[in-house]
Scaffold this active site. Structure first.
Site, PDB file in Angstrom:
ATOM      1  N   ASP A 181      69.946  50.620  70.450  1.00  0.00           N
ATOM      2  CA  ASP A 181      69.839  51.393  71.687  1.00  0.00           C
ATOM      3  C   ASP A 181      68.385  51.560  72.117  1.00  0.00           C
ATOM      4  O   ASP A 181      67.593  52.179  71.418  1.00  0.00           O
ATOM      5  CB  ASP A 181      70.466  52.773  71.511  1.00  0.00           C
ATOM      6  CG  ASP A 181      71.898  52.685  71.045  1.00  0.00           C
ATOM      7  OD1 ASP A 181      72.761  52.423  71.882  1.00  0.00           O
ATOM      8  OD2 ASP A 181      72.147  52.860  69.833  1.00  0.00           O
ATOM      9  N   ASP A 223      66.576  48.296  66.039  1.00  0.00           N
ATOM     10  CA  ASP A 223      67.337  49.407  66.601  1.00  0.00           C
ATOM     11  C   ASP A 223      68.027  48.885  67.847  1.00  0.00           C
ATOM     12  O   ASP A 223      67.404  48.219  68.674  1.00  0.00           O
ATOM     13  CB  ASP A 223      66.410  50.568  66.946  1.00  0.00           C
ATOM     14  CG  ASP A 223      67.157  51.726  67.574  1.00  0.00           C
ATOM     15  OD1 ASP A 223      68.215  52.102  67.048  1.00  0.00           O
ATOM     16  OD2 ASP A 223      66.685  52.239  68.603  1.00  0.00           O
TER      17      ASP A 223
END
Length: 120
Positions: free
Chosen positions: A13, A11
């Protein structure tokens, strides 16, 4: 012992990169542009998660909510696209980890809720 996995998906962010500072400044700019009540950086940081619509809904006065989809979100996205890489930085150790995985021939990918333009 053979590798159990050949691909790693990260991921982006909040895992690979600290994108919060650019998100915070974009929310602050959006709030200022539309005239909603000012929010502290800490308040906005605590509101991050679930995508831009949800952040805006958490940070804008309720009287602005009906305008989020058609007016405010497009403004936010345009502003973010201009500034999405000003304050964003990789977390410590990320670059080294990616290099090691590459050396070990892992395939890698990034996942994000960002609009495509902000990822290029």
């Amino acid at each position: 012992m053979p590798k159990k996995y050949s691909t790693v998906i990260f991921d982006f962010d909040g895992t690979v990169a600290d994108t919060a500072p650019d998100i915070i400044e974009t929310v602050r700019g959006t709030i200022e542009h539309f005239g909603s009540s000012e929010r502290s950086r800490e308040y906005i940081r605590n509101s991050i998660g679930g995508g831009a619509r949800k952040i805006l809904a958490r940070c804008l006065d309720e009287s602005f909510h009906a305008r989020i989809e058609d007016e405010i979100l497009p403004f936010y996205n345009a502003l973010y696209n201009e500034k999405c890489d000003v304050l964003t930085s990789l977390y410590p150790g990320v670059l080294q980890t990616l290099k090691i995985l590459k050396e070990k021939n892992y395939r890698m990918a990034l996942a994000t809720m960002k609009v495509r333009q902000a990822t290029l």
